[in-house]
Design a protein around this motif. Sequence first.
Motif, mmCIF file in Angstrom:
data_model
loop_
_atom_site.group_PDB
_atom_site.id
_atom_site.type_symbol
_atom_site.label_atom_id
_atom_site.label_comp_id
_atom_site.label_asym_id
_atom_site.label_seq_id
_atom_site.Cartn_x
_atom_site.Cartn_y
_atom_site.Cartn_z
ATOM 1 N N VAL A 107 0.277 -6.407 1.969
ATOM 2 C CA VAL A 107 -1.072 -6.967 2.062
ATOM 3 C C VAL A 107 -1.254 -8.038 0.980
ATOM 4 O O VAL A 107 -0.377 -8.256 0.144
ATOM 5 C CB VAL A 107 -2.134 -5.865 1.889
ATOM 6 N N ILE A 115 -6.611 -0.527 7.396
ATOM 7 C CA ILE A 115 -5.804 -0.260 6.204
ATOM 8 C C ILE A 115 -5.034 1.039 6.378
ATOM 9 O O ILE A 115 -5.561 2.038 6.872
ATOM 10 C CB ILE A 115 -6.710 -0.201 4.943
ATOM 11 N N CYS A 139 -2.770 5.917 1.045
ATOM 12 C CA CYS A 139 -4.107 5.602 1.534
ATOM 13 C C CYS A 139 -4.763 6.902 1.991
ATOM 14 O O CYS A 139 -4.200 7.628 2.824
ATOM 15 C CB CYS A 139 -4.015 4.595 2.692
ATOM 16 N N GLU A 164 -2.330 -8.397 7.300
ATOM 17 C CA GLU A 164 -1.070 -7.685 7.097
ATOM 18 C C GLU A 164 0.065 -8.697 7.060
ATOM 19 O O GLU A 164 0.192 -9.536 7.954
ATOM 20 C CB GLU A 164 -0.837 -6.657 8.202
ATOM 21 N N THR A 181 -6.845 3.522 -1.903
ATOM 22 C CA THR A 181 -5.420 3.203 -1.848
ATOM 23 C C THR A 181 -4.823 3.171 -3.251
ATOM 24 O O THR A 181 -5.513 2.910 -4.234
ATOM 25 C CB THR A 181 -5.168 1.831 -1.194
ATOM 26 N N THR A 231 -2.014 0.832 -4.611
ATOM 27 C CA THR A 231 -1.351 -0.373 -4.127
ATOM 28 C C THR A 231 -0.530 -1.015 -5.230
ATOM 29 O O THR A 231 -1.045 -1.313 -6.315
ATOM 30 C CB THR A 231 -2.396 -1.373 -3.590
ATOM 31 N N VAL A 244 0.854 -1.187 0.000
ATOM 32 C CA VAL A 244 0.000 0.000 0.000
ATOM 33 C C VAL A 244 0.895 1.244 0.000
ATOM 34 O O VAL A 244 1.477 1.603 1.024
ATOM 35 C CB VAL A 244 -0.941 0.010 1.221
ATOM 36 N N CYS A 283 -10.952 0.307 -0.273
ATOM 37 C CA CYS A 283 -10.935 -0.699 0.791
ATOM 38 C C CYS A 283 -11.761 -0.216 1.984
ATOM 39 O O CYS A 283 -11.687 0.949 2.369
ATOM 40 C CB CYS A 283 -9.492 -0.972 1.222
#
Length: 203
Positions: free
Chosen positions: A140, A134, A103, A188, A115, A117, A100, A129
């Motif tokens: 992730v 997050i 965010c 995570e 995000t 990512t 990520v 998300c």
Amino acid sequence: MIAAYNKEHVGDTLMVIIADDKEVENKVERKGNVARVETIEGTVVAWNFFHISDYLPIEGVGQISLTEEQVAELNRLIKQAGFEDELVVDTEPKIVVGFVKSCKKHPDSDHLSITQTEVAPGEILQIVCGAPNIKAGQKVVVAKPGAMMPDGLMIWPGVLRGVESFGMICSAKELHVPNAPEKKGILELPFDAVIGEAFSVGA
């Protein structure tokens, strides 16, 4: 391209989904052991191959990976049945390690985040998300468009509260990780997890 097989519940049929039908009405044209599924507008969204074991050895249940040789055989069956279409080989993993990079809060939601990512070196997807934990800087698990989750959910690009989203950042429960916590939140990963590497679901 999502290939799925479940002999016990569906029969000896290989289903190959190539596009999101957006839950609109479909029409099916069957020729012999091959059926083409289209939207009413004519967009091909899937193929069904009946009695597939007569042509290909299929191993596994649920989403399966097809080799170039297997896709070539499916294309042969399509042509033999009298269709002009052709499947395109896609061997890239669809459930992968992501990072990520940024965010921010969704402007029209009190619980969604937007995000950016990274899902492969240099490949960045915008993913909306809803997980409370997050944040930027996390490793992730990302289900990219074209992924099938362990429960059969298929992932396609979408729009959440007016913002485009190209995939899903997954929780342990969604991935069927053993002893996954009931508490909501994304899984995570350790920071040494490799971006773009396939994540083995349900294990």
